[in-house]
Design an enzyme around this catalytic site. Sequence first.
Site, PDB file in Angstrom:
ATOM      1  N   CYS A   2       5.705 -10.688  -1.577  1.00  0.00           N
ATOM      2  CA  CYS A   2       6.789 -11.083  -2.296  1.00  0.00           C
ATOM      3  C   CYS A   2       7.846 -10.198  -1.885  1.00  0.00           C
ATOM      4  CB  CYS A   2       6.870 -11.364  -3.809  1.00  0.00           C
ATOM      5  SG  CYS A   2       5.425 -12.199  -4.303  1.00  0.00           S
ATOM      6  N   ASN A  75       5.970  -6.788  -5.928  1.00  0.00           N
ATOM      7  CA  ASN A  75       5.677  -7.169  -4.362  1.00  0.00           C
ATOM      8  C   ASN A  75       4.242  -6.636  -3.872  1.00  0.00           C
ATOM      9  OD1 ASN A  75       5.430  -7.881  -1.682  1.00  0.00           O
ATOM     10  ND2 ASN A  75       6.925  -6.391  -1.066  1.00  0.00           N
ATOM     11  N   GLY A  76       3.148  -7.525  -3.783  1.00  0.00           N
ATOM     12  CA  GLY A  76       1.930  -6.950  -3.364  1.00  0.00           C
ATOM     13  C   GLY A  76       0.605  -7.392  -3.790  1.00  0.00           C
ATOM     14  N   GLU A  77      -0.393  -7.031  -3.917  1.00  0.00           N
ATOM     15  CA  GLU A  77      -1.570  -7.281  -4.666  1.00  0.00           C
ATOM     16  C   GLU A  77      -2.217  -6.192  -5.191  1.00  0.00           C
ATOM     17  OE1 GLU A  77      -2.295 -10.570  -4.685  1.00  0.00           O
ATOM     18  OE2 GLU A  77      -1.119 -11.283  -3.008  1.00  0.00           O
TER      19      GLU A  77
END
Length: 626
Positions: A2, A75-77
């Site tokens: 994102c 933003n990310g995982e």
Amino acid sequence: MCGISGIFNIQQASPINKEILQTINRLQSHRGPDDEGYFIDNNIGLAHRRLSIIDLSGGHQPVFNETKSVCVVFNGEIYNYKILVTELSELGHQFETLSDTEVIVHAWEEWGVNCVERFQGMFSFALWDRYKQQLFIARDRLGKKPLYYTQTRKGQFIFGSELKVLLGHPDIDKTLRNEIAEEYLMYGYLPDPYTAYKNIFKLNPAHYLLLTPGSTLKPVQYWDLQTPKSTLSWQDTQDSLICNLKEAVQIRMLADVPLGAFLSGGVDSSAIVAMMANLQNNPVTTCAIGFNEKSYDESEYANQLAHRYKTNHISKIVSSDDYDLIDRLIDIYDEPFADSSALPTYKVCQLARQSVKVALSGDGGDEVFAGYRRYRLQMAEENLRSKIPHQLRKPLFGTLGVLYPKADWAPRCLRAKTTFQSLAMNTIEAYGNTMSRLRADQRKMLFTSEYTKQLNGYSGLEIIKQHAANFSSEDPLKLIQYLDIKTWLPGDILTKIDRASMANSLETRAPLLDHQFIEWAFSINNADNIRGTQGKYAFKKALEPYVDDNILYRPKMGFSIPMSNWFRGPLKEKLKTNVLSEQMFDSGYFKPEYLTKLVNEHTSGRSDHSDALWCLLMFGQFLNRQ
């Protein structure tokens, strides 16, 4: 994957301008085309662009805790989020979504700033705690996800996932950093924490900021790659390597959207695809591009591995003179970026996005397992340094380094100028010399006397020295691996794949850069990583049951483009327009006559200056946009 952004009135409380927040956030809409969200409360505004990967219906951001007192944009995982959900639920926290984002707010409530130490994944996030009046911003350990920030003269703290977000704000100071030409021409990028702009910074990997009204910006480091206390035996390495690799791959295969992998035909991407094929029953979707010029094409090796594992293989041959993307690079990267493989990387991301929304990559294998040819060369140099006193080496090899011609056209065995220069230096200086796009002597010839005076003795080498000071071991190979992980990896490799993938709204994941996997791999014996002329030796031996020998042990090709020919043919005029532009001549950085000399010598065929000219072309495009 994102994009996040935000504004915090750090010096004085005043309402956030929602229109400005929306405007800057939408400048990164390519990072999250599926959704957007905002949170504004008095002097704080957070914004988000979403690329839906997990919990497609319930993962809208910002995400809150139960009392709405804690809010996060992410933003990310977080790959271990299910384990953390279980742990936090047992501690009394209540979850309303199935997304990994919600783990962050509850982890903050439970562990405060130490929550980042619990996360296994790639991330940058901003969390606002209304009760504590604290803004907590953090970036993952390796720097897979970007985070830019600045503080304006009006006291606003502004941040975003890409530089263009900040540049879109009306109060941003766009003064260029004085050291920009020195650092960029040395590294080929602007190394963290710096950008092209004097007052805009990148948050370093493995760092966080904790801000309250009136506070100062003091990034805090929460993780570092430690010197190994002991080395693994050969047997221990071989027994556990594949198991550890499979674990790193498996946790990155969780997604609620189509998932696949890049397959270049090299060792690292082949290893990832082989592990994926062993971990799932359905065929892996693999994506590869090839070139119509044989010397740049690896597609036959990608096809070979795809056939072995019966993957759903998507391949496209592109023309070696497909250079239309060059004009877009400055818009994608927002500042000078000299890695020409950004072009084919963009192409393979574009191809992958037609079939999948998440792609696993082999990024990091050369850094983690000492695969680069320059590692072997540096170790050979170190062996010679240990045998010849510095007081003899410096004058002898220093003189040879000056007198020996630059011979990029010659066979590798005759390209000795950089080697002679490096042998006159210590380990840190030699590493910097080897890694430089333009060596110090080349930059000296290029820079004006006025710019040299402005630098006042400063060299981009200072950044390497600062990182080296944090490494406690005297092991020369581990040191340069560490320096690569601190500079080259986040500044070049991860920046390249993040922007290229996000420009195509594609999420990429890098199992070889799992921080736990790297911590384990850093204990591999140097003699097992480099054996004879083979880098990544232990890695390749462990992969023999999974990847064919002609892939494992063939010479490394890289993801390159025919720059030299381009600059003498179809890009000749573009080269002149950008490198010999009024902006470049008037910038104060470069001697116009030397720029002209480089261009004329190359285009006439007398010399090959393609690497230097590519750097200068990208810099010229940047200046021409200012």
